[in-house]
Design a protein around this motif. Structure first.
Motif, PDB file in Angstrom:
ATOM      1  N   LEU A  15      10.850   7.021  -9.698  1.00  0.00           N
ATOM      2  CA  LEU A  15      10.309   6.638  -8.359  1.00  0.00           C
ATOM      3  C   LEU A  15      11.107   5.666  -7.749  1.00  0.00           C
ATOM      4  CD1 LEU A  15       6.705   6.124  -9.262  1.00  0.00           C
ATOM      5  CD2 LEU A  15       7.410   8.160  -8.150  1.00  0.00           C
ATOM      6  N   THR A  16      11.252   5.758  -6.340  1.00  0.00           N
ATOM      7  CA  THR A  16      11.938   4.982  -5.619  1.00  0.00           C
ATOM      8  C   THR A  16      11.014   3.466  -5.379  1.00  0.00           C
ATOM      9  OG1 THR A  16      11.000   5.472  -3.467  1.00  0.00           O
ATOM     10  CG2 THR A  16      13.014   6.677  -4.184  1.00  0.00           C
ATOM     11  N   PRO A  17      11.779   2.377  -5.224  1.00  0.00           N
ATOM     12  CA  PRO A  17      11.012   1.268  -4.790  1.00  0.00           C
ATOM     13  C   PRO A  17       9.932   1.444  -4.072  1.00  0.00           C
ATOM     14  CG  PRO A  17      13.368   0.792  -4.895  1.00  0.00           C
ATOM     15  CD  PRO A  17      13.221   2.199  -4.849  1.00  0.00           C
ATOM     16  N   ALA A  18      10.043   2.195  -2.634  1.00  0.00           N
ATOM     17  CA  ALA A  18       9.043   2.247  -1.649  1.00  0.00           C
ATOM     18  C   ALA A  18       7.757   2.907  -2.321  1.00  0.00           C
ATOM     19  CB  ALA A  18       9.548   2.941  -0.713  1.00  0.00           C
ATOM     20  N   GLU A  19       8.150   4.016  -3.277  1.00  0.00           N
ATOM     21  CA  GLU A  19       6.976   4.725  -3.859  1.00  0.00           C
ATOM     22  C   GLU A  19       6.303   3.953  -4.889  1.00  0.00           C
ATOM     23  OE1 GLU A  19       9.595   7.978  -5.330  1.00  0.00           O
ATOM     24  OE2 GLU A  19       8.920   9.235  -3.565  1.00  0.00           O
ATOM     25  N   ARG A  20       7.115   3.123  -5.458  1.00  0.00           N
ATOM     26  CA  ARG A  20       6.371   2.537  -6.687  1.00  0.00           C
ATOM     27  C   ARG A  20       5.546   1.268  -6.031  1.00  0.00           C
ATOM     28  NH1 ARG A  20      11.479   0.725 -10.717  1.00  0.00           N
ATOM     29  NH2 ARG A  20      11.903   3.052 -10.945  1.00  0.00           N
ATOM     30  N   LYS A  21       6.044   0.867  -4.879  1.00  0.00           N
ATOM     31  CA  LYS A  21       5.022  -0.201  -4.228  1.00  0.00           C
ATOM     32  C   LYS A  21       3.585   0.437  -3.741  1.00  0.00           C
ATOM     33  CE  LYS A  21       5.266  -4.103  -0.915  1.00  0.00           C
ATOM     34  NZ  LYS A  21       6.264  -4.663   0.190  1.00  0.00           N
ATOM     35  N   LYS A  22       3.856   1.774  -3.017  1.00  0.00           N
ATOM     36  CA  LYS A  22       2.630   2.336  -2.601  1.00  0.00           C
ATOM     37  C   LYS A  22       1.680   2.953  -3.830  1.00  0.00           C
ATOM     38  CE  LYS A  22       1.320   6.568  -0.043  1.00  0.00           C
ATOM     39  NZ  LYS A  22       0.217   6.564  -0.900  1.00  0.00           N
ATOM     40  N   MET A  23       2.543   3.270  -4.831  1.00  0.00           N
ATOM     41  CA  MET A  23       1.483   3.886  -6.066  1.00  0.00           C
ATOM     42  C   MET A  23       0.843   2.391  -6.744  1.00  0.00           C
ATOM     43  SD  MET A  23       2.875   5.772  -9.369  1.00  0.00           S
ATOM     44  CE  MET A  23       1.667   6.361 -10.526  1.00  0.00           C
ATOM     45  N   PHE A  24       1.409   1.285  -6.568  1.00  0.00           N
ATOM     46  CA  PHE A  24       0.933   0.194  -7.102  1.00  0.00           C
ATOM     47  C   PHE A  24      -0.289  -0.338  -6.300  1.00  0.00           C
ATOM     48  CE2 PHE A  24       0.501  -4.510  -6.706  1.00  0.00           C
ATOM     49  CZ  PHE A  24       0.121  -4.785  -8.269  1.00  0.00           C
ATOM     50  N   TYR A  25      -0.367  -0.196  -5.068  1.00  0.00           N
ATOM     51  CA  TYR A  25      -1.521  -0.660  -4.432  1.00  0.00           C
ATOM     52  C   TYR A  25      -2.555   0.492  -4.307  1.00  0.00           C
ATOM     53  CZ  TYR A  25       1.092  -4.305  -2.163  1.00  0.00           C
ATOM     54  OH  TYR A  25       1.797  -5.504  -2.095  1.00  0.00           O
ATOM     55  N   ASP A  26      -2.172   1.813  -4.501  1.00  0.00           N
ATOM     56  CA  ASP A  26      -3.429   2.993  -4.610  1.00  0.00           C
ATOM     57  C   ASP A  26      -3.813   2.675  -6.084  1.00  0.00           C
ATOM     58  OD1 ASP A  26      -2.776   3.874  -2.018  1.00  0.00           O
ATOM     59  OD2 ASP A  26      -1.259   5.707  -2.871  1.00  0.00           O
ATOM     60  N   LEU A  27      -3.346   2.583  -6.859  1.00  0.00           N
ATOM     61  CA  LEU A  27      -3.783   2.583  -8.224  1.00  0.00           C
ATOM     62  C   LEU A  27      -5.011   1.196  -8.407  1.00  0.00           C
ATOM     63  CD1 LEU A  27      -0.929   3.326 -10.570  1.00  0.00           C
ATOM     64  CD2 LEU A  27      -2.852   4.785  -9.943  1.00  0.00           C
ATOM     65  N   SER A  28      -4.350   0.091  -7.455  1.00  0.00           N
ATOM     66  CA  SER A  28      -5.370  -1.104  -7.520  1.00  0.00           C
ATOM     67  C   SER A  28      -6.568  -0.853  -6.817  1.00  0.00           C
ATOM     68  CB  SER A  28      -4.370  -2.404  -6.948  1.00  0.00           C
ATOM     69  OG  SER A  28      -4.291  -2.255  -5.448  1.00  0.00           O
ATOM     70  N   LYS A  29      -6.636   0.012  -5.798  1.00  0.00           N
ATOM     71  CA  LYS A  29      -7.725   0.565  -5.192  1.00  0.00           C
ATOM     72  C   LYS A  29      -8.526   1.376  -6.107  1.00  0.00           C
ATOM     73  CE  LYS A  29      -5.448   1.330  -0.765  1.00  0.00           C
ATOM     74  NZ  LYS A  29      -5.210   2.256   0.163  1.00  0.00           N
ATOM     75  N   VAL A  30      -7.790   2.177  -6.896  1.00  0.00           N
ATOM     76  CA  VAL A  30      -8.808   3.022  -7.833  1.00  0.00           C
ATOM     77  C   VAL A  30      -9.333   2.180  -8.985  1.00  0.00           C
ATOM     78  CG1 VAL A  30      -8.565   4.693  -9.529  1.00  0.00           C
ATOM     79  CG2 VAL A  30      -7.345   5.053  -7.626  1.00  0.00           C
ATOM     80  N   LEU A  31      -8.730   1.318  -9.448  1.00  0.00           N
ATOM     81  CA  LEU A  31      -9.188   0.414 -10.442  1.00  0.00           C
ATOM     82  C   LEU A  31     -10.334  -0.578  -9.952  1.00  0.00           C
ATOM     83  CD1 LEU A  31      -6.063  -0.232 -12.544  1.00  0.00           C
ATOM     84  CD2 LEU A  31      -8.017   1.342 -12.993  1.00  0.00           C
ATOM     85  N   GLN A  32     -10.111  -0.944  -8.816  1.00  0.00           N
ATOM     86  CA  GLN A  32     -11.054  -1.843  -8.035  1.00  0.00           C
ATOM     87  C   GLN A  32     -12.422  -0.972  -8.034  1.00  0.00           C
ATOM     88  OE1 GLN A  32     -10.823  -4.948  -7.762  1.00  0.00           O
ATOM     89  NE2 GLN A  32     -12.958  -5.306  -7.114  1.00  0.00           N
TER      90      GLN A  32
END
Length: 123
Positions: A15-32
């Motif tokens: 993944l590119t750094p921008a994709e990693r950042k977007k994925m991090f925030y989306d996964l935090s939403k899912v887990l929350q």
């Protein structure tokens, strides 16, 4: 046998750094959302809906693809039937169902990488 950590590390490495950042925030939403739903109580209107008809719906859908054409699909699914309400998350890695622990592993890997990169650039 490949562990969740090795699969997650392999997926994140393409993944590119921008994709990693977007994925991090989306996964935090899912887990929350997963932790909040287990604590939530039903309102009277929601209970009345359960009496009328059973239903199943996909609340949210997250889809991530890396540069090796590997894909992760995460679906938040709500189901109701009479007085029973179920909420669960379905996780698919390359069309094979995995568990929520894989999402948690991905989240921890991304968290570690993003915080070490931001720490290095600040210091």
């Amino acid at each position: 046998m490949i562990t969740f950590y090795e699969e997650a590390q392999h997926f994140v490495s393409y993944l590119t750094p921008a994709e990693r950042k977007k994925m991090f925030y989306d996964l935090s939403k899912v887990l929350q959302q997963c932790s909040d739903t287990q604590k939530r109580k039903l309102s009277w209107n929601e209970r009345m809906v359960f009496l009328t008809k059973p239903y199943r719906r996909c609340k949210q859908l997250f889809q991530f693809t890396n540069h090796h054409n590997e894909e992760i699909v995460i679906r938040e699914v709500y189901q109701s039937h009479f007085f029973q309400r179920q909420y669960h998350i379905e996780v698919f890695l390359n069309f094979k169902e995995t568990s929520i622990e894989f999402v948690q592993t991905l989240f921890l890997i991304l968290k570690r990488e993003l915080y070490t990169i931001s720490f290095i650039t600040q210091g």
